[in-house]
Motif scaffolding. Structure first.
Motif, PDB file in Angstrom:
ATOM      1  N   MET A 118      -9.131  53.431 122.152  1.00 60.84           N
ATOM      2  CA  MET A 118     -10.357  52.000 123.424  1.00 60.84           C
ATOM      3  C   MET A 118     -10.837  51.769 122.163  1.00 60.84           C
ATOM      4  SD  MET A 118     -13.275  52.786 126.167  1.00 60.84           S
ATOM      5  CE  MET A 118     -13.745  51.208 127.245  1.00 60.84           C
ATOM      6  N   LEU A 119     -12.169  51.254 121.509  1.00 61.13           N
ATOM      7  CA  LEU A 119     -11.957  50.390 120.444  1.00 61.13           C
ATOM      8  C   LEU A 119     -11.120  49.849 119.297  1.00 61.13           C
ATOM      9  CD1 LEU A 119     -14.851  53.201 118.592  1.00 61.13           C
ATOM     10  CD2 LEU A 119     -15.257  51.496 120.537  1.00 61.13           C
ATOM     11  N   LYS A 120      -9.817  50.202 119.533  1.00 59.61           N
ATOM     12  CA  LYS A 120      -8.513  49.728 118.677  1.00 59.61           C
ATOM     13  C   LYS A 120      -8.968  48.418 119.639  1.00 59.61           C
ATOM     14  CE  LYS A 120      -7.344  53.654 115.933  1.00 59.61           C
ATOM     15  NZ  LYS A 120      -6.329  54.438 116.351  1.00 59.61           N
TER      16      LYS A 120
ATOM     17  N   LEU B  61      -6.491  38.195 142.189  1.00 63.43           N
ATOM     18  CA  LEU B  61      -7.377  38.678 140.365  1.00 63.43           C
ATOM     19  C   LEU B  61      -7.354  40.134 140.319  1.00 63.43           C
ATOM     20  CD1 LEU B  61      -8.483  37.301 137.536  1.00 63.43           C
ATOM     21  CD2 LEU B  61      -9.586  38.821 138.454  1.00 63.43           C
ATOM     22  N   VAL B  62      -8.482  40.098 141.856  1.00 68.80           N
ATOM     23  CA  VAL B  62      -9.225  41.160 141.803  1.00 68.80           C
ATOM     24  C   VAL B  62      -8.641  42.506 142.686  1.00 68.80           C
ATOM     25  CG1 VAL B  62     -11.227  42.534 143.533  1.00 68.80           C
ATOM     26  CG2 VAL B  62     -11.653  40.561 142.355  1.00 68.80           C
ATOM     27  N   LEU B  63      -7.481  42.082 143.311  1.00 65.90           N
ATOM     28  CA  LEU B  63      -6.666  42.933 143.947  1.00 65.90           C
ATOM     29  C   LEU B  63      -5.473  44.107 143.061  1.00 65.90           C
ATOM     30  CD1 LEU B  63      -5.199  44.667 146.194  1.00 65.90           C
ATOM     31  CD2 LEU B  63      -4.127  42.600 146.575  1.00 65.90           C
ATOM     32  N   ALA B  64      -5.395  42.468 141.890  1.00 65.73           N
ATOM     33  CA  ALA B  64      -4.741  42.730 140.832  1.00 65.73           C
ATOM     34  C   ALA B  64      -5.149  43.940 139.927  1.00 65.73           C
ATOM     35  CB  ALA B  64      -4.038  41.932 139.721  1.00 65.73           C
ATOM     36  N   LEU B  65      -7.276  44.107 139.737  1.00 65.68           N
ATOM     37  CA  LEU B  65      -6.626  44.789 138.330  1.00 65.68           C
ATOM     38  C   LEU B  65      -7.315  46.246 139.599  1.00 65.68           C
ATOM     39  CD1 LEU B  65      -9.479  42.027 137.241  1.00 65.68           C
ATOM     40  CD2 LEU B  65      -7.564  43.445 135.806  1.00 65.68           C
ATOM     41  N   LEU B  66      -7.555  46.167 140.658  1.00 62.05           N
ATOM     42  CA  LEU B  66      -7.892  47.574 141.274  1.00 62.05           C
ATOM     43  C   LEU B  66      -5.827  48.385 140.946  1.00 62.05           C
ATOM     44  CD1 LEU B  66     -10.204  46.374 144.522  1.00 62.05           C
ATOM     45  CD2 LEU B  66     -10.434  47.803 142.604  1.00 62.05           C
ATOM     46  N   LEU B  67      -5.384  47.435 141.584  1.00 61.65           N
ATOM     47  CA  LEU B  67      -3.953  48.360 141.251  1.00 61.65           C
ATOM     48  C   LEU B  67      -3.345  48.669 139.239  1.00 61.65           C
ATOM     49  CD1 LEU B  67      -1.686  46.206 143.562  1.00 61.65           C
ATOM     50  CD2 LEU B  67      -2.631  48.086 144.738  1.00 61.65           C
ATOM     51  N   ALA B  68      -4.421  48.953 138.565  1.00 63.59           N
ATOM     52  CA  ALA B  68      -4.075  48.780 137.527  1.00 63.59           C
ATOM     53  C   ALA B  68      -3.936  50.803 137.876  1.00 63.59           C
ATOM     54  CB  ALA B  68      -4.781  48.315 136.609  1.00 63.59           C
ATOM     55  N   ARG B  69      -4.230  51.228 138.141  1.00 59.98           N
ATOM     56  CA  ARG B  69      -4.336  53.042 137.709  1.00 59.98           C
ATOM     57  C   ARG B  69      -3.455  52.883 138.691  1.00 59.98           C
ATOM     58  NH1 ARG B  69      -7.476  56.383 135.880  1.00 59.98           N
ATOM     59  NH2 ARG B  69      -9.139  55.152 135.314  1.00 59.98           N
ATOM     60  N   PRO B  70      -3.229  53.049 140.303  1.00 61.50           N
ATOM     61  CA  PRO B  70      -1.929  53.584 140.634  1.00 61.50           C
ATOM     62  C   PRO B  70      -0.703  52.817 139.951  1.00 61.50           C
ATOM     63  CG  PRO B  70      -3.599  52.338 142.241  1.00 61.50           C
ATOM     64  CD  PRO B  70      -4.297  51.918 141.172  1.00 61.50           C
TER      65      PRO B  70
ATOM     66  N   GLY C 229       0.046  48.392 124.445  1.00 61.07           N
ATOM     67  CA  GLY C 229       0.782  49.847 125.181  1.00 61.07           C
ATOM     68  C   GLY C 229       1.274  49.513 126.822  1.00 61.07           C
ATOM     69  N   PRO C 230       1.981  50.336 127.537  1.00 62.70           N
ATOM     70  CA  PRO C 230       2.098  50.423 129.244  1.00 62.70           C
ATOM     71  C   PRO C 230       0.912  49.994 129.928  1.00 62.70           C
ATOM     72  CG  PRO C 230       2.836  51.662 128.207  1.00 62.70           C
ATOM     73  CD  PRO C 230       2.735  51.306 127.122  1.00 62.70           C
ATOM     74  N   ASP C 231      -0.162  50.438 129.753  1.00 58.59           N
ATOM     75  CA  ASP C 231      -1.206  51.342 130.527  1.00 58.59           C
ATOM     76  C   ASP C 231      -1.452  49.604 130.738  1.00 58.59           C
ATOM     77  OD1 ASP C 231      -3.916  51.972 131.706  1.00 58.59           O
ATOM     78  OD2 ASP C 231      -4.263  52.437 129.526  1.00 58.59           O
ATOM     79  N   LEU C 232      -1.813  49.518 132.062  1.00 55.13           N
ATOM     80  CA  LEU C 232      -2.002  48.136 132.949  1.00 55.13           C
ATOM     81  C   LEU C 232      -3.378  47.946 132.855  1.00 55.13           C
ATOM     82  CD1 LEU C 232       0.557  48.324 135.670  1.00 55.13           C
ATOM     83  CD2 LEU C 232       0.210  45.729 133.810  1.00 55.13           C
ATOM     84  N   ARG C 233      -4.281  49.212 132.817  1.00 53.79           N
ATOM     85  CA  ARG C 233      -5.659  48.605 132.564  1.00 53.79           C
ATOM     86  C   ARG C 233      -6.401  48.012 131.346  1.00 53.79           C
ATOM     87  NH1 ARG C 233      -7.529  55.136 132.962  1.00 53.79           N
ATOM     88  NH2 ARG C 233      -5.517  55.054 131.109  1.00 53.79           N
TER      89      ARG C 233
END
Length: 327
Positions: free
Chosen positions: A1-3, A199-208, A267-271
Motif C-alpha cells: 500500500m505504501l509503495k 464514478l461513485v458506483l464504479a468505485l463501489l464495484l471495485a471489490r466485487p 497490478g489488477p487490483d481495482l481498489r
C-alpha cells in the motif's frame, strides 16, 4: 500500500500541472500570474479568456476524462477483455448515434434534452455488443470485432445524418469528432451529477469486480453476485460514457490506454486502479487538448483527433504484443 501511495501523489501532481497548462496555453498564451488574475479579478484583461472560456473547457476535460478512464477500467474487468474501451466496443458510437438522431429528427438542442438519448444509445449498444460477442463466453477478439462492426455501422449513420441535415451540420460537426471547444459552465454543471454517480458506483464495484475477475465460482465463494456485479458495471459504464459523450462527443482510446498504463503500477487490483485512472485519464485528455490547441495555432485540432493519433499506435502495439505472447 505504501509503495503505491507515492505514485498516486505523483499522478495528482501531474494532473495539477496539466490543469494549469490547460488554463495557460491556447491561441493566446498566458503566464501563471495572468491566469490567476483571470480567475480572481473580473476586471482583468484575461478574465474572459480564462474564466469564461478555458476554465469550463478544463473542468469538462477533467470530468469527461475521468469518466472515460473509469469506464474503460470497469469494462476491461467486467468483461475480462483487455481491449475493453468505450470507443472500441461501440458504446460511444451508440451514444453519438442516439444524440445525432435527437438533434436532427426531434430538434433537441440542449444537453439536458439529449443526455437521456445518450444514455439510451450507450445502454443498448453495450448490451448488444456483449451479446453479439458471445456473452460470458466472449473472447477479446470477438468483442473487439463486434465493437468494430457496430462502430462502422453507427458512425456511417452519424455521417449520413450530418450530411443530409444541413441545418444540424454546424451544430454536430465539431461535436461528432470529440471536442472540448464548445464547453460552457452550464454544461459542466449539468454533466457533473451524472458523472459523479457513475464514478461513485464504479468505485463501489471495485471489490466485487476483483472477485469476478477470478471467475464466477470464486466470486460466489467470496460472497459476490456476478450477475448483479456485471449489471452494476453496465449501469456505471452507461452513466459515465453517456454523460461524457453527450457533453463533448465520442472520444476514443482514453479508456484503453490509461488502464493498461496504470496496471503496470497497481497490478489488477481495482481498489487502486480506479483512483489512478480517475486521476491520469483527465491528465491524458487535457494534455491531448493542449496539444491540439498548440499544433494548429490560431486554429485548433479537436481532442478526439489527437487521442486517435496517440491511441491508434498503442492499440496496434498492444494487439501485436498479445499475439506474440500467445504464440
Amino acid at each position: 500500500m505504501l509503495k503505491k501511495a507515492p505514485w498516486l501523489i505523483g499522478a495528482l501532481a501531474l494532473l495539477i500541472g496539466v490543469l494549469l497548462l490547460s488554463l495557460a496555453v491556447g491561441a493566446k498564451p498566458l503566464s501563471l500570474g495572468e491566469v490567476w488574475s483571470g480567475l480572481t479579478d473580473s476586471g482583468s484583461s484575461g478574465h474572459t479568456v480564462v474564466h469564461d472560456m478555458r476554465l469550463p473547457r478544463t473542468l469538462l476535460g477533467l470530468l469527461a476524462g475521468a469518466a472515460l478512464g473509469l469506464a474503460g477500467a470497469v469494462m476491461q474487468s467486467a468483461t475480462r477483455n483487455p481491449l475493453g474501451d468505450p470507443g472500441i466496443l461501440g458504446i460511444n458510437a451508440g451514444a453519438a448515434a442516439a444524440v445525432v438522431s435527437a438533434i436532427s429528427f426531434l430538434g433537441v438542442g440542449s444537453f439536458l434534452g439529449y443526455v437521456w438519448f445518450a444514455f439510451l444509445g450507450a445502454a443498448i449498444v453495450s448490451v448488444g455488443v456483449y451479446a453479439v460477442g458471445g456473452g460470458r463466453s466472449a473472447t477479446p477478439a470477438r468483442l473487439a470485432l463486434a465493437g468494430a462492426a457496430v462502430n462502422a455501422a453507427l458512425y456511417s449513420y452519424v455521417n449520413a445524418v450530418s450530411l443530409l441535415d444541413t441545418a444540424s451540420l454546424d451544430k454536430m460537426r465539431f461535436w461528432s469528432v470529440g471536442s472540448l471547444g464548445a464547453a460552457q459552465s452550464g454544461t459542466v454543471v449539468r454533466v457533473l451529477p451524472f458523472i459523479a454517480v457513475g464514478l461513485v458506483l464504479a468505485l463501489l464495484l471495485a471489490r466485487p469486480l476483483n472477485a469476478v475477475a477470478m471467475g464466477d465460482e470464486s466470486a460466489r465463494a467470496l460472497g459476490s453476485n456476478p450477475a448483479w456485479t456485471r449489471a452494476g458495471a453496465m449501469v456505471a459504464v452507461t452513466l459515465l460514457c453517456g454523460a461524457a459523450t453527450a457533453a463533448c462527443g465520442p472520444i476514443v482510446f482514453v479508456g484503453l490506454m490509461v488502464p493498461h498504463m496504470v496496471r503496470a503500477v497497481t497490478g489488477p487490483d481495482l481498489r487502486w486502479m480506479l483512483p489512478f485512472c480517475a486521476v491520469l485519464s483527465p491528465a491524458l485528455m487535457l494534455g491531448a487538448d493542449v496539444i491540439g490547441r498548440v499544433i494548429a495555432r490560431p486554429s485548433e485540432v479537436q481532442v478526439g483527433v489527437i487521442t486517435v493519433v496517440l491511441g491508434g499506435p498503442f492499440f496496434l502495439y498492444f494487439v501485436r504484443a498479445r499475439r506474440i505472447a500467445a504464440a
